[in-house]
Scaffold this motif. Structure first.
Motif, PDB file in Angstrom:
ATOM      1  N   GLN A   1       0.842  -1.194   0.000  1.00  0.00           N
ATOM      2  CA  GLN A   1       0.000   0.000   0.000  1.00  0.00           C
ATOM      3  C   GLN A   1       0.879   1.247   0.000  1.00  0.00           C
ATOM      4  OE1 GLN A   1      -2.130  -1.370   3.643  1.00  0.00           O
ATOM      5  NE2 GLN A   1      -3.981  -0.818   2.532  1.00  0.00           N
ATOM      6  N   TYR A   2       0.473   2.227  -0.791  1.00  0.00           N
ATOM      7  CA  TYR A   2       1.204   3.491  -0.803  1.00  0.00           C
ATOM      8  C   TYR A   2       0.270   4.594  -1.314  1.00  0.00           C
ATOM      9  CZ  TYR A   2       4.956   6.878  -1.340  1.00  0.00           C
ATOM     10  OH  TYR A   2       5.746   7.996  -1.223  1.00  0.00           O
TER      11      TYR A   2
ATOM     12  N   ASN B   1      -0.683   6.658   3.098  1.00  0.00           N
ATOM     13  CA  ASN B   1      -0.609   5.227   3.366  1.00  0.00           C
ATOM     14  C   ASN B   1       0.760   4.720   2.927  1.00  0.00           C
ATOM     15  OD1 ASN B   1      -1.551   2.769   4.294  1.00  0.00           O
ATOM     16  ND2 ASN B   1      -3.419   2.826   3.057  1.00  0.00           N
ATOM     17  N   ASP B   2       1.292   3.760   3.655  1.00  0.00           N
ATOM     18  CA  ASP B   2       2.603   3.211   3.302  1.00  0.00           C
ATOM     19  C   ASP B   2       2.811   1.914   4.089  1.00  0.00           C
ATOM     20  OD1 ASP B   2       5.091   2.757   2.376  1.00  0.00           O
ATOM     21  OD2 ASP B   2       6.040   4.510   3.278  1.00  0.00           O
ATOM     22  N   ARG B   3       2.791   0.790   3.387  1.00  0.00           N
ATOM     23  CA  ARG B   3       2.937  -0.487   4.086  1.00  0.00           C
ATOM     24  C   ARG B   3       3.465  -1.569   3.160  1.00  0.00           C
ATOM     25  NH1 ARG B   3      -1.570  -4.547   6.807  1.00  0.00           N
ATOM     26  NH2 ARG B   3      -0.183  -5.467   8.366  1.00  0.00           N
TER      27      ARG B   3
ATOM     28  N   PHE C   1       3.800  -5.716   3.604  1.00  0.00           N
ATOM     29  CA  PHE C   1       3.446  -6.834   4.481  1.00  0.00           C
ATOM     30  C   PHE C   1       3.506  -8.119   3.673  1.00  0.00           C
ATOM     31  CE2 PHE C   1       0.338  -9.787   6.334  1.00  0.00           C
ATOM     32  CZ  PHE C   1       0.812  -9.852   7.633  1.00  0.00           C
TER      33      PHE C   1
ATOM     34  N   GLU D   1       7.389  -7.058   7.735  1.00  0.00           N
ATOM     35  CA  GLU D   1       6.604  -5.827   7.642  1.00  0.00           C
ATOM     36  C   GLU D   1       7.526  -4.614   7.728  1.00  0.00           C
ATOM     37  OE1 GLU D   1       2.536  -3.851   9.513  1.00  0.00           O
ATOM     38  OE2 GLU D   1       3.428  -5.662  10.390  1.00  0.00           O
ATOM     39  N   SER D   2       7.296  -3.654   6.837  1.00  0.00           N
ATOM     40  CA  SER D   2       8.040  -2.396   6.860  1.00  0.00           C
ATOM     41  C   SER D   2       7.269  -1.379   6.024  1.00  0.00           C
ATOM     42  CB  SER D   2       9.470  -2.585   6.341  1.00  0.00           C
ATOM     43  OG  SER D   2      10.232  -1.401   6.532  1.00  0.00           O
ATOM     44  N   GLN D   3       7.971  -0.370   5.465  1.00  0.00           N
ATOM     45  CA  GLN D   3       7.342   0.664   4.661  1.00  0.00           C
ATOM     46  C   GLN D   3       8.263   1.031   3.509  1.00  0.00           C
ATOM     47  OE1 GLN D   3       7.028   3.444   7.971  1.00  0.00           O
ATOM     48  NE2 GLN D   3       8.562   4.789   7.018  1.00  0.00           N
TER      49      GLN D   3
ATOM     50  N   ARG E   1      -2.331  -4.762  17.294  1.00  0.00           N
ATOM     51  CA  ARG E   1      -2.578  -4.127  15.996  1.00  0.00           C
ATOM     52  C   ARG E   1      -3.849  -4.721  15.396  1.00  0.00           C
ATOM     53  NH1 ARG E   1       0.698  -1.582  11.445  1.00  0.00           N
ATOM     54  NH2 ARG E   1      -0.762  -1.677   9.684  1.00  0.00           N
TER      55      ARG E   1
ATOM     56  N   ASP F   1      -6.292  -4.314  11.941  1.00  0.00           N
ATOM     57  CA  ASP F   1      -6.516  -3.794  10.585  1.00  0.00           C
ATOM     58  C   ASP F   1      -7.905  -4.234  10.126  1.00  0.00           C
ATOM     59  OD1 ASP F   1      -3.638  -2.866   9.289  1.00  0.00           O
ATOM     60  OD2 ASP F   1      -3.400  -4.418  10.808  1.00  0.00           O
TER      61      ASP F   1
ATOM     62  N   ILE G   1      -6.993   1.442  10.989  1.00  0.00           N
ATOM     63  CA  ILE G   1      -5.910   0.770  11.703  1.00  0.00           C
ATOM     64  C   ILE G   1      -5.868   1.308  13.123  1.00  0.00           C
ATOM     65  CG2 ILE G   1      -3.430   0.312  11.820  1.00  0.00           C
ATOM     66  CD1 ILE G   1      -3.294   0.834   8.814  1.00  0.00           C
TER      67      ILE G   1
END
Length: 340
Positions: free
Chosen positions: A122-123, A137-139, A141, A163-165, A292, A294, A312
């Motif tokens: 996601q971005y 948004n930035d993910r 996974f 998981e990061s960005q 967490r 979602d 989130i």
């Protein structure tokens, strides 16, 4: 009187004759002592042995393979734009926002073994007039899980996820009328790698819960630029996302619970939710439990368009906050699913 008797006798004799005529075909006749001769057919006849020849049939070969894999890819694009003339009296700021989503999922199932791999990317960014660009948004996974069925609803599983960005993250403030940005996160700052072994409860296709009795998580902060404490002495004891200054990784052993829900709750409306809880074994405190949640609610408008509401909720004291972090997004855009 004699006339009536004669009529009755005649009537009875006719009735008995009629009954006899009706049942004559059902009376068996013994032909043993009867001299009945059947004429022989004048046509010659000859009895020959029957011969059979085996017929060779070519076996039919079906060129078909069983595919134990199922894959599904979803691509979504959201665009929001607002434009105002210079003399617009209602107030407003020119803006444009773009967001993208890629969701890829592969499933393998054969006998009691199964494997699931899912990638979520996601971005999104927004640009308001006279302001700096900001992320919406930035993910990154990536989750992988292999399992073996123990009973009807219970499985033994092993999983690993990352998981990061993608991009740098900033906090914004206005100083002397000028907007400034302060770097607070980036790719692999933080980054999480989690390995887990345990048991999974899966009563149906749309709900499951994992109990990771043996879980290890590594937290990465690879860029020392995130340690921006101005005092050099205090910087030596500074922690960013739980990682101490001078180190790039932190290891945690923990107990993990992951619950997932994915179902069409209405016609063309899907609800997808994932809750993860991590309880560290070392220095256990309730304040150290990470949570967490979602949630994504997606409604399909037509074949290529949908609207989505995502949210989130996150609690992690290693992120230098003791409060729940929350984000929410409402978007209308295009969606493409393969295969259809």
């Amino acid at each position: 009187m004699k006339k009536y008797l004669a009529v009755i006798i005649i009537f009875l004799s006719l009735s008995s004759t009629k009954l006899y005529a009706q049942e004559v075909d059902t009376i068996p006749i013994d032909t043993k002592d009867l001299n009945i001769k059947l004429k022989r057919s004048p046509l010659p006849s000859r009895i020959l042995p029957l011969s059979f020849e085996p017929v060779k049939l070519r076996p039919a070969v079906v060129n078909a393979k069983v595919n134990y894999w199922k894959t599904r890819t979803s691509v979504g694009i959201n665009i929001n734009q607002a434009q105002f003339s210079d003399n617009w009296k209602g107030g407003g700021v020119n803006s444009i926002a773009v967001g993208g989503l890629v969701n890829w999922k592969a499933e393998y199932s054969k006998n009691s073994y199964s494997y699931v791999s899912e990638v979520i990317l996601q971005y999104g960014k927004i640009k308001n007039k006279d302001q700096l660009q900001k992320k919406t948004n930035d993910r990154i996974f990536w989750d992988n899980k292999a399992s073996f069925q123990l009973s009807k609803n219970w499985y033994f599983f092993g999983s690993i996820n990352f998981e990061s960005q993608f991009d740098n993250g900033f906090s914004y403030s206005v100083v002397n009328g000028v907007e400034t940005a302060k770097l607070i996160s980036k790719f692999m700052g933080p980054g999480y790698l989690t390995e887990s072994v345990g048991f999974e409860y899966k009563p149906n296709k749309y709900f499951s819960t994992r109990f990771g009795t043996g879980t290890a998580r590594q937290t990465f902060v690879l860029d020392q630029e995130l340690y921006n404490e101005p005092d050099p002495v205090k910087r030596l004891t500074q922690k960013v996302y739980g990682v101490e200054y001078g180190k790039k990784i932190k290891n945690d052993l923990a107990f993990q619970i992951v619950s997932a829900f994915d179902k069409d709750i209405f016609t063309n409306t899907n609800l997808k939710a994932r809750y993860a809880m991590l309880i560290p074994y070392e220095n256990f405190r309730y304040s150290r439990i990470d949570h967490r949640l979602d949630v994504a609610l997606t409604a399909k408008i037509n074949r290529f368009m949908n609207t989505s509401l995502t949210g989130i909720a996150l609690f992690d004291t290693d992120m230098q906050t003791n409060k729940i972090q929350a984000s929410q997004t409402l978007a209308l855009g295009f969606a493409f699913v393969f295969p259809r």
